[in-house]
Design an enzyme around this catalytic site. Structure first.
Site, PDB file in Angstrom:
ATOM      1  N   SER A 195      18.418  74.141  67.474  1.00  0.00           N
ATOM      2  CA  SER A 195      17.092  74.736  67.677  1.00  0.00           C
ATOM      3  C   SER A 195      17.283  76.081  68.374  1.00  0.00           C
ATOM      4  CB  SER A 195      16.192  73.787  68.473  1.00  0.00           C
ATOM      5  OG  SER A 195      14.864  74.260  68.500  1.00  0.00           O
ATOM      6  N   THR A 196      16.698  76.255  69.539  1.00  0.00           N
ATOM      7  CA  THR A 196      16.743  77.542  70.234  1.00  0.00           C
ATOM      8  C   THR A 196      18.184  77.986  70.484  1.00  0.00           C
ATOM      9  OG1 THR A 196      14.710  76.884  71.350  1.00  0.00           O
ATOM     10  CG2 THR A 196      15.870  78.806  72.218  1.00  0.00           C
TER      11      THR A 196
ATOM     12  N   HIS B 180      15.733  74.462  63.505  1.00  0.00           N
ATOM     13  CA  HIS B 180      14.288  74.674  63.617  1.00  0.00           C
ATOM     14  C   HIS B 180      13.969  76.141  63.370  1.00  0.00           C
ATOM     15  CE1 HIS B 180      14.280  71.010  66.533  1.00  0.00           C
ATOM     16  NE2 HIS B 180      14.248  70.633  65.272  1.00  0.00           N
TER      17      HIS B 180
ATOM     18  N   MET C 144      16.063  73.316  72.548  1.00  0.00           N
ATOM     19  CA  MET C 144      15.107  72.783  73.504  1.00  0.00           C
ATOM     20  C   MET C 144      14.582  71.436  73.026  1.00  0.00           C
ATOM     21  SD  MET C 144      11.602  74.663  74.762  1.00  0.00           S
ATOM     22  CE  MET C 144      10.796  74.474  73.183  1.00  0.00           C
TER      23      MET C 144
END
Length: 348
Positions: free
Chosen positions: A171-172, A197, A290
């Site tokens: 993700s992040t 993501h 995250m």
């Protein structure tokens, strides 16, 4: 960042966007919107006067665009930046460039006529702004200088690789991490399935960029795509990706479905399907990100005999998802980003 609400500065040339974001973000007690600037020059003055913790930034603006502004900020006043922009096919390269410059996350502005999509985006944006305020950008920029070791990697035999499936969740900060892993993998690497993501329409462009950099094929997954050695499939934005066995071959299902672990695509969906379909032939990797998406799925993979690793805290932009899988026993061990590609080859 000091105690109290996270101080957010909104930078967008559209008055309606500034007004809506100010109103909606201010509903959350964790956030204080300290300003809404219409361009980079006004934003610069507000940064000096109001000292925000994090910025929500549009890329397509007059006078000075978001990328130029980011370059100035990262050089002279590094701070967490969340990009919120109208990402369409003509501007995907700008979104990728924003991540390369140090943007923590990129969000696509949702269709205003789709209240469900807007609500989902706003929830994620709010959480990301709050989380991003904790990030030390000087550390992030230093980590971006870390390059994975370019030494030749062990190439598995095609016969062995055909039985294995690698599942990667991120993700992040994951886009940068993937750029430090995928290009190093040899042509006989087992089939790879990736959930990163990202907004819809952005994953196609990101897959193209990775493909240009890599020895293996990288493409945005389509329903029914076969998974085989030397190929990596990236889950398309806003769709889940599941592995299944069809007539003795690994293929993927691409489905819309409800949000899982607050995401679509979801790492949990992917990894659970790899646990169910590949069992002990699976290898799981959890990269920076995250939240806790993938924690249940990776644990299922390990319980079925798969080998599993997580990115180490010191090399993560956000040590959220890797922390969850290390804490719940889903990951066997933590591995620094520069060593993940070689570790993967040792596990297959």
């Amino acid at each position: 960042m000091t105690g109290g609400p996270v101080k957010v500065l909104i930078v967008d040339d559209a008055p309606i966007v500034r007004n809506v974001l100010t109103k909606e973000l201010s509903r959350d007690s964790r956030i204080e919107v300290v300003g809404a600037a219409e361009d980079a020059y006004q934003a610069r003055d507000m940064i000096i006067e109001r000292n925000p913790d994090v910025i929500s930034l549009d890329l397509l603006m007059p006078r000075m665009d978001g990328l130029e502004f980011m370059e100035v900020l990262m050089k002279h006043w590094p701070m967490p930046i969340i990009v919120l922009s109208s990402i369409v096919d003509d501007h995907w390269d700008q979104a990728l460039r924003a991540l390369e410059l140090g943007a923590i996350e990129v969000f696509a502005k949702p269709n205003p006529e789709d209240p469900v999509a807007f609500k989902a985006m706003l929830a994620r944006l709010t959480d990301t702004l709050v989380w991003a305020a904790r990030i030390d950008m000087n550390e992030v920029l230093q980590k971006k200088k870390i390059q994975s070791k370019p030494s030749p990697l062990k190439s598995p035999s095609l016969a062995r690789a055909a039985d294995k499936i690698i599942a990667i969740g991120a993700s992040t900060g994951g886009a940068e991490a993937l750029r430090n892993i995928i290009p190093l993998l040899p042509p006989t690497t087992p089939g790879i399935l990736i959930v990163q993501h990202m907004p819809e329409h952005f994953t196609h462009s990101f897959a193209q960029r990775l493909d240009q950099m890599s020895q293996i094929e990288v493409k945005e997954a389509e329903d029914g795509d076969e998974v085989y050695p030397g190929r990596a499939l990236l889950a398309p934005g806003d769709h889940h990706m599941r592995l299944k066995n069809k007539n003795g071959k690994y293929v993927v299902d691409i489905v819309k479905g409800p949000l899982v672990s607050r995401h679509r695509p979801s790492v949990d969906v992917l990894m659970q399907s790899v646990a169910d379909t590949a069992g002990a032939e699976g290898v799981g990797v959890m990269l920076t990100g995250m939240g806790n998406d993938g924690a249940k799925g990776m644990l299922s993979m390990r319980e079925r005999g798969a080998r599993t690793i997580a990115q180490s805290e010191e090399t993560c932009v956000v040590f959220g998802m890797p922390r969850e899988v290390l804490n719940n026993g889903g990951a066997e061990t933590a591995v620094p980003l520069p060593d993940i590609a070689s570790k993967l080859m040792s596990l297959v």
